[in-house]
Design a protein around this motif. Structure first.
Motif, PDB file in Angstrom:
ATOM      1  N   ALA A   7      43.800  38.280 -50.300  1.00 47.04           N
ATOM      2  CA  ALA A   7      42.969  39.315 -49.689  1.00 47.04           C
ATOM      3  C   ALA A   7      43.688  40.672 -49.669  1.00 47.04           C
ATOM      4  CB  ALA A   7      42.586  38.899 -48.274  1.00 47.04           C
ATOM      5  N   TYR A   8      45.019  40.651 -49.644  1.00 51.46           N
ATOM      6  CA  TYR A   8      45.777  41.903 -49.600  1.00 51.46           C
ATOM      7  C   TYR A   8      45.686  42.627 -50.943  1.00 51.46           C
ATOM      8  CZ  TYR A   8      47.649  40.343 -45.161  1.00 51.46           C
ATOM      9  OH  TYR A   8      47.756  39.949 -43.863  1.00 51.46           O
ATOM     10  N   ARG A  44      42.298  44.106 -51.371  1.00 56.75           N
ATOM     11  CA  ARG A  44      42.151  45.352 -50.604  1.00 56.75           C
ATOM     12  C   ARG A  44      42.883  46.504 -51.288  1.00 56.75           C
ATOM     13  NH1 ARG A  44      41.970  49.526 -49.375  1.00 56.75           N
ATOM     14  NH2 ARG A  44      41.895  50.616 -47.382  1.00 56.75           N
ATOM     15  N   ASP A  45      44.115  46.236 -51.754  1.00 55.62           N
ATOM     16  CA  ASP A  45      44.882  47.296 -52.435  1.00 55.62           C
ATOM     17  C   ASP A  45      44.145  47.797 -53.673  1.00 55.62           C
ATOM     18  OD1 ASP A  45      46.892  47.188 -50.573  1.00 55.62           O
ATOM     19  OD2 ASP A  45      48.243  45.962 -51.807  1.00 55.62           O
ATOM     20  N   ASP A  85      41.627  50.775 -53.666  1.00 58.30           N
ATOM     21  CA  ASP A  85      42.115  52.160 -53.719  1.00 58.30           C
ATOM     22  C   ASP A  85      42.307  52.643 -55.155  1.00 58.30           C
ATOM     23  OD1 ASP A  85      42.121  52.212 -50.979  1.00 58.30           O
ATOM     24  OD2 ASP A  85      44.271  51.818 -50.766  1.00 58.30           O
ATOM     25  N   LYS A 116      35.293  42.650 -42.606  1.00 51.83           N
ATOM     26  CA  LYS A 116      36.162  43.325 -41.656  1.00 51.83           C
ATOM     27  C   LYS A 116      35.290  43.942 -40.572  1.00 51.83           C
ATOM     28  CE  LYS A 116      39.156  44.269 -45.507  1.00 51.83           C
ATOM     29  NZ  LYS A 116      38.249  43.470 -46.380  1.00 51.83           N
ATOM     30  N   ARG A 117      35.867  44.176 -39.419  1.00 54.31           N
ATOM     31  CA  ARG A 117      35.064  44.732 -38.330  1.00 54.31           C
ATOM     32  C   ARG A 117      34.492  46.099 -38.722  1.00 54.31           C
ATOM     33  NH1 ARG A 117      32.042  42.584 -34.599  1.00 54.31           N
ATOM     34  NH2 ARG A 117      33.690  41.064 -34.244  1.00 54.31           N
ATOM     35  N   THR A 118      35.265  46.879 -39.456  1.00 54.16           N
ATOM     36  CA  THR A 118      34.734  48.187 -39.860  1.00 54.16           C
ATOM     37  C   THR A 118      33.528  48.011 -40.783  1.00 54.16           C
ATOM     38  OG1 THR A 118      36.533  48.170 -41.445  1.00 54.16           O
ATOM     39  CG2 THR A 118      36.759  49.663 -39.615  1.00 54.16           C
ATOM     40  N   LEU A 134      29.967  57.948 -36.837  1.00 55.77           N
ATOM     41  CA  LEU A 134      31.060  58.396 -35.964  1.00 55.77           C
ATOM     42  C   LEU A 134      31.504  57.299 -35.002  1.00 55.77           C
ATOM     43  CD1 LEU A 134      29.831  62.013 -35.078  1.00 55.77           C
ATOM     44  CD2 LEU A 134      31.309  61.277 -36.958  1.00 55.77           C
ATOM     45  N   THR A 135      30.640  56.326 -34.803  1.00 53.71           N
ATOM     46  CA  THR A 135      30.973  55.223 -33.888  1.00 53.71           C
ATOM     47  C   THR A 135      31.256  53.976 -34.713  1.00 53.71           C
ATOM     48  OG1 THR A 135      28.620  54.809 -33.719  1.00 53.71           O
ATOM     49  CG2 THR A 135      29.619  56.084 -31.936  1.00 53.71           C
ATOM     50  N   PHE A 143      35.398  49.888 -32.217  1.00 53.37           N
ATOM     51  CA  PHE A 143      35.292  49.667 -30.770  1.00 53.37           C
ATOM     52  C   PHE A 143      35.988  50.767 -29.963  1.00 53.37           C
ATOM     53  CE2 PHE A 143      34.714  45.050 -31.956  1.00 53.37           C
ATOM     54  CZ  PHE A 143      33.378  45.035 -31.603  1.00 53.37           C
ATOM     55  N   MET A 144      36.702  51.654 -30.636  1.00 55.66           N
ATOM     56  CA  MET A 144      37.278  52.799 -29.928  1.00 55.66           C
ATOM     57  C   MET A 144      36.184  53.798 -29.550  1.00 55.66           C
ATOM     58  SD  MET A 144      40.507  52.435 -29.504  1.00 55.66           S
ATOM     59  CE  MET A 144      41.343  54.025 -29.373  1.00 55.66           C
ATOM     60  N   ASP A 145      35.107  53.784 -30.324  1.00 61.49           N
ATOM     61  CA  ASP A 145      34.061  54.781 -30.098  1.00 61.49           C
ATOM     62  C   ASP A 145      32.693  54.171 -29.807  1.00 61.49           C
ATOM     63  OD1 ASP A 145      35.506  57.267 -30.483  1.00 61.49           O
ATOM     64  OD2 ASP A 145      35.806  56.577 -32.529  1.00 61.49           O
ATOM     65  N   TYR A 146      32.527  52.911 -30.125  1.00 60.23           N
ATOM     66  CA  TYR A 146      31.259  52.233 -29.846  1.00 60.23           C
ATOM     67  C   TYR A 146      31.513  51.251 -28.710  1.00 60.23           C
ATOM     68  CZ  TYR A 146      26.807  49.880 -30.453  1.00 60.23           C
ATOM     69  OH  TYR A 146      25.549  49.381 -30.232  1.00 60.23           O
ATOM     70  N   ALA A 147      30.815  51.463 -27.608  1.00 61.82           N
ATOM     71  CA  ALA A 147      31.132  50.702 -26.395  1.00 61.82           C
ATOM     72  C   ALA A 147      30.185  49.533 -26.217  1.00 61.82           C
ATOM     73  CB  ALA A 147      31.044  51.616 -25.177  1.00 61.82           C
ATOM     74  N   ILE A 181      43.101  45.388 -43.269  1.00 61.17           N
ATOM     75  CA  ILE A 181      44.290  44.892 -43.961  1.00 61.17           C
ATOM     76  C   ILE A 181      45.181  46.083 -44.273  1.00 61.17           C
ATOM     77  CG2 ILE A 181      45.137  43.807 -46.072  1.00 61.17           C
ATOM     78  CD1 ILE A 181      42.583  42.151 -46.110  1.00 61.17           C
ATOM     79  N   ALA A 218      34.261  53.066 -24.266  1.00 63.47           N
ATOM     80  CA  ALA A 218      34.564  52.224 -25.429  1.00 63.47           C
ATOM     81  C   ALA A 218      36.045  51.905 -25.501  1.00 63.47           C
ATOM     82  CB  ALA A 218      34.113  52.929 -26.710  1.00 63.47           C
ATOM     83  N   SER A 219      36.867  52.916 -25.512  1.00 62.99           N
ATOM     84  CA  SER A 219      38.291  52.720 -25.802  1.00 62.99           C
ATOM     85  C   SER A 219      39.107  52.422 -24.558  1.00 62.99           C
ATOM     86  CB  SER A 219      38.854  53.985 -26.450  1.00 62.99           C
ATOM     87  OG  SER A 219      38.857  55.058 -25.506  1.00 62.99           O
ATOM     88  N   HIS A 257      31.936  61.747 -26.942  1.00 61.61           N
ATOM     89  CA  HIS A 257      31.970  61.072 -25.640  1.00 61.61           C
ATOM     90  C   HIS A 257      31.772  62.029 -24.467  1.00 61.61           C
ATOM     91  CE1 HIS A 257      33.067  57.467 -27.696  1.00 61.61           C
ATOM     92  NE2 HIS A 257      34.048  58.097 -28.298  1.00 61.61           N
TER      93      HIS A 257
END
Lengths: 778, 284
Positions: free
Chosen positions: A120-121, A124-125, A128, A281-283, A695-696, A699-703, B2, B190-191, B261
């Motif tokens: 998988a690495y 992913r590489d 690019d 992936k979560r993204t 933009l969300t 999980f840092m930006d989507y709550a 990854i 969220a964060s 936010h």
């Protein structure tokens, strides 16, 4: 003799989920846990642009990276078909939907190329090293602007960005509005949500060239539908395709689909003749697994001074995204159907417009069209009450149908199966002591404190079927087999992914056969083992799949009773199944051991005449109608007007979901549903910027809601059985989500009514609440 | 999720780590608890060629008392600060701040030094460290130096820390009995970072404010001391009116951030409200 004993009735008992020990201990197997020797790993190159022409794709450098097996683009897919959409809507414009982008990308995250590598690495590489020459095009991201004549086009040959329009008219709307004492109007935004199942998607495909068989493990809610579609799309005869949904970590509708990655990974496994795996992936889950909701609603209601609501008029703009997934255009049509909610509103006019935008496709997300409808009507009822100076409680009672009016045909053309809206609402009002809460509210306001009481009374559609009302198949299947040792194997066409039917179905079977629940296994999610099924969505598994199972069990029992009667020289009609025995009712001395009959049926040396060996039956059940659960939610909040923070003080809900199989699992569904509904009301929202960038995207930006943010849920029930299935069940998977969102918004708006606040756009972040107060103050 | 490939070093002595930093320069990143660095690597927002894991270096961990100061090793986790009896007795503001960081998993792994060195504009520690007027101990090729918290934070993810230096410890003077601290925060939902976080350290003389220090995070691109608030309140009676008037000045000269936010106006409002409430709490 009898080794099996079931001392008490299982149905109705709050027993713990039998699935949980393996899940809690990490002993279960999700797609990513399945390891096949020689598996290759796939990664997808995705568009960074919301809208761009692809001038060229250069994969040569990526192919040279050691460990890379192949890199493919759309032109390497050969005869592979488009991603399917099952929606049938008059004059629906259906864009092509290739599994990998052809010539143009239309949303950020759209798959452009796929890399297969030895790990998988490396895969992913290699991404690019792929060079795509894009020519950026103007992105269409705003619903209101997308339908304007001068909007850029997402599909040039469509002429506009409108996928379909669906008008709905019942009664005499113009007269209702002309004659009404008041017309109340409001614009709502039902914001786009990202489902975020705990397990992201994943696919593992293996093709055995000798046998010509394709086996696909996928994190899906619909393995059978996926099997048929993969056969058609990837060009493998269906009898050679097997789809397995192993442990699936949640879906909420997002895995009720056929995705490009399922098709591409299957195609690659066939081409490479090696197992190929892709784990989302979560993204990627944020950008390329379907989103939910996303409507703009322009709503008017006609209301008389006595609170009678005589008409509702709505223009619904529904964001479909850039392409259709399995049910994309169908979801907002459910909003049309449910727009009157639990009220008798005779005159209805809706113009639903499905709009294409440069975003990920929307599709079914917990509630799927019904939360939007409930939000519209429950918010409007509160606004109408405020307009005529009526309490939010009283206007609801004023417009409820009476219990003796069910089955009740509503103007949008569907028939509510059963209901007693007064009973559940009264129960909820009693639990919160509504009248004293209102008094308390008055007193606190005098101290400058802002208590809000929010109500939502809802009705919704569950038990998805019959087929006539469904895109493809509104039935469900089950096989029930009593094994030679007396153990019982249940195969079900539904595909639980967190709902707990391994427990609830086993409870029902244990009662049917009078055996211990531990002697029952419920097997699902493998098209190689089960009869064809439809899947788990729309709160249908128990109402439809459970019924199929109970009927199949009845058929097995009938045969088993014949065998037992033969052994005892009794009349099969007199026999009952109890505590591991089959006995003549009322004569416990005349009994035969359940296990002995099971063995006899398979040894088959002493069977009654004109019977065949074996104890197995399969039944396909199609209900005559949907089921319509309902209920009442009440929230009590206090708003900090300095900061806009909301303190949820109480949350009460009384749901009526018909008969209950397992109260513990019902509570779990209600709690999770409320949490997701409050997530929409308070925290969640996908934000795309004007250029179509999400933009969300993390999980840092989507709550998503967290346990620590949730109040204590005070839940209760009334029981109004459904007449459309023999168990009288309705469904509970989505009720919490549907009822809770408007309840919370109504509570906050109620708290701020002294400021003149009438509406706040979701999610009700502290910033938005504070801003609404500032705006109202002027 | 990854990360790209990288070379990994796990030195066991500070000198060794410093010489690795010297050798690899810009290519290297120092790994402490990993809760800022690893997520950015997984998203490939950062692709350092070299990782220097300082987790095995002795002496960078732990909390002790020395000459009227708390000496906190840079590798001390948030949880250790939250749960330390010594911290709770001597500088409870630190424990209170730690408890507001992230969630249990983050607090178990994340370190105070890592957080300070990363200098996220919405991190919690900077507010408390500024209000406590802490000294940050830094090791580099030319030996050790000490820098005041007020000089350490320089901008968005920017600090006084050089590419070839490692933050080793934080020194916090133990306040006297008349001094109280408070940290109040509104979580970005969220964060879990601070939409606004205000730390106040206030010394009373009777009902008068003898001195006050206000550290604010989450509002601007760098955490700051609200000096206008401090000068307004110092020497004034600690009544509601004076506190409110002083708190009104919490964004004087500050360019408040705006993002999805929170609007600029809302952040300004939050800074004022939370400053007022934090002072009221510390003065009570």
């Amino acid at each position: 003799m009898a080794t099996i004993a079931a001392p008490t009735r299982m149905v109705g008992a709050p027993i713990k989920r039998r699935e949980d020990p393996r899940l809690i201990q990490g002993l279960s197997h999700y797609v990513d846990d399945i390891r096949l020797v020689g598996t290759l790993h796939c990664a997808f190159l995705r568009s960074d642009y919301a809208h761009a022409a692809i001038n060229s794709i250069d994969t040569s450098a990526a192919k040279e990276l050691p460990g890379v097996v192949t890199v493919i683009t759309a032109e390497d897919l050969g005869e592979v078909g488009d991603i399917p959409c099952g929606a049938e809507i008059p004059d629906l414009k259906v864009p092509g939907h290739p599994a990998l982008a052809v010539g143009r990308v239309r949303f950020v995250g759209e798959a452009v190329a796929a890399v297969v590598a030895t790990d998988a690495y490396i895969a992913r590489d290699a991404l690019d090293l792929i060079e795509v020459d894009y020519e950026e095009l103007p992105a269409v991201t705003n619903l209101d602007k997308a339908v304007e004549a001068d909007s850029p086009l997402i599909y040039d040959d469509f002429g506009d960005n409108i996928g379909f329009t669906m008008p709905l008219e019942a009664g005499d709307v113009d007269a209702a509005f002309a004659e009404a004492d008041h017309v109340v109007s409001q614009r709502f935004v039902n914001q786009r949500l990202i489902p975020n199942a705990m397990e992201t998607r994943g696919v593992l495909a293996e093709y055995l060239p000798g046998e010509g068989t394709l086996t696909v493990w996928s994190s899906t809610q619909v393995p059978h539908i996926l099997k048929t579609q993969l056969a058609l799309i990837a060009n493998v005869p269906e009898q050679k395709v097997r789809v397995i949904a192993p442990e699936v970590g949640g879906g909420f509708g997002s895995k009720l689909n056929v995705y490009p990655e399922e098709v591409v990974v299957s195609h690659l496994a066939i081409q490479l003749r090696k197992p190929v795996k892709w784990t989302e992936k979560r993204t990627e889950n944020f950008t390329t697994t379907i989103h939910g909701r996303d409507q703009v609603n322009y709503v008017d209601v006609a209301v008389n001074n006595d609170g009678t609501i005589t008409g509702i008029r709505a223009k619904i703009l529904a964001d479909l995204g850039a392409s259709y997934q399995l049910l994309t255009p169908l979801i907002p049509t459910l909003t049309n159907l449910m727009i009157v909610g639990c009220y008798k509103i005779p005159n209805v006019q809706i113009e639903l417009v499905g709009v294409l935008t440069n975003k990920m496709a929307t599709d079914a997300y917990r509630g799927a069209g019904r939360p939007e409808a409930t939000y519209i009507i429950e918010r409007m009822v509160d606004l109408a009450a405020a307009q005529v100076g009526m309490d939010a409680k009283d206007i609801r009672f004023k417009n409820f149908p009476q219990p003796d009016e069910f089955p009740l045909e509503i103007p949008t053309g569907i028939i509510y199966d059963s209901g007693n809206y007064q009973e559940s609402f009264n129960k909820a009002l009693g639990i919160v002591d509504y009248d004293s809460l209102r008094n308390q509210q008055v007193q606190l306001r005098q101290q400058g404190r802002y208590l809000g009481i929010g109500i939502s009374t809802y009705a919704e559609i569950c038990g998805m079927g019959p087929s006539i009302a469904m895109p493809a198949g509104g039935w469900e299947s089950s096989t029930v087999r009593v094994e030679p040792t007396g153990k019982i194997t249940v195969l079900t066409g539904v595909s639980p992914h967190g709902q707990g039917q391994e427990t609830t179905f086993a409870q029902m079977i244990a009662d049917e056969f009078g055996v211990d629940i531990d002697d029952v296994a419920v097997i699902h999610g493998d098209t190689g083992r089960q009869p064809y099924g439809i899947g788990t969505f729309g709160s249908r598994a128990t109402a439809v799949g459970g019924t199929a199972m109970v009927i199949a069990a009845g058929q097995v029992k009938e045969k088993m009773a014949k065998f037992a009667a033969h052994l005892m020289e009794a009349n099969p009609d007199d026999l009952v199944f109890e505590e591991g025995s089959i006995l003549v009712e009322g004569s416990p001395d005349q009994a035969v051991d359940f296990v002995a009959v099971a063995l006899e049926a398979h040894v088959a040396k002493n069977l009654p005449p004109d019977t065949t060996p074996g104890l197995e039956a399969t039944h396909f059940f199609e209900p005559s109608n949907f089921t319509y659960p309902f209920g009442a939610h009440i929230a009590v909040v206090e708003v900090d007007t300095d900061t806009g923070e909301i303190d949820i003080q109480r949350y009460v809900c009384v749901d009526d979901i018909g008969n209950i199989i397992n109260p513990l699992l019902v509570a779990g569904q209600v709690h999770g549903g409320i949490a997701q509904g409050l997530g929409q009301a308070l925290y969640e929202g996908a934000v795309y910027d004007e250029s179509g960038q999400l933009l969300t995207g993390s999980f840092m930006d989507y709550a998503v809601p967290k346990a620590t943010q949730m109040p204590h849920f005070e839940t209760d029930h009334t029981v109004t059985p459904s007449p459309v299935n023999p168990m009288g069940v309705k469904g509970v998977g989505e009720a919490g989500t549907i009822g809770s969102t408007p309840c919370m918004v109504n509570a906050v708006v109620d708290a701020l009514s002294p400021f003149g606040v009438k509406d706040i756009e979701m999610p009700l972040t502290p910033n938005r609440v504070w801003q609404a107060i500032q705006d109202a103050k002027g | 999720m990854i990360p790209g490939s990288f070379e990994y070093f796990a030195p066991t002595a500070l000198d060794e780590a410093l010489s690795l930093l010297q050798e690899h320069g810009d290519d290297a990143k120092v790994l402490a608890g990993g809760h800022s660095l690893i997520p950015t690597m997984k998203l490939r927002l950062a692709e350092p060629a070299v990782i220097i894991d300082i987790g095995r270096i002795g002496g960078l961990k732990g909390i002790s008392e020395s000459d009227g100061k708390l000496v906190i090793g840079a590798l001390t986790t948030h949880h250790e600060l939250e749960s330390s009896d010594l911290v709770q007795q001597k500088v409870p503001l630190l424990a209170q701040t730690a408890a507001e960081i992230g969630d249990v998993q983050v607090r178990n792994k994340g370190t105070i030094g890592g957080s300070l060195a990363h200098a996220d504009p919405a991190a919690d520690w900077p507010a408390a460290i500024l209000a406590l007027d802490a000294d940050l101990q830094i090791a580099g090729p030319n030996g050790e130096r000490s820098v005041k918290a007020t000089d350490f934070f320089q901008g968005l993810y920017e600090t006084d820390l050089g590419d070839d230096e490692i933050l080793t410890a934080i020194h916090v003077s133990i306040p006297d009995a008349n001094t109280k601290g408070t940290y109040l925060k509104l979580h970005q939902v969220a964060s879990g970072f601070a939409l606004t976080g205000v730390a106040v350290v206030l010394t009373k003389s009777g009902d008068t404010c003898q001195s006050v220090a206000v550290g604010i995070t989450g509002v601007s691109d760098a955490p700051y001391r609200a000096s206008a608030v401090e000068s307004e309140l110092t020497g004034a009676a600690l009544d509601a009116e004076n506190i409110a008037a002083a708190a009104e000045r919490s964004v004087d000269g500050i360019d408040a951030l705006e993002d999805i936010h929170a609007s600029q106006a809302y952040r300004q409002n939050l800074a004022k409200v939370y400053t007022r409430r934090a002072i009221e709490s510390a003065a009570s």
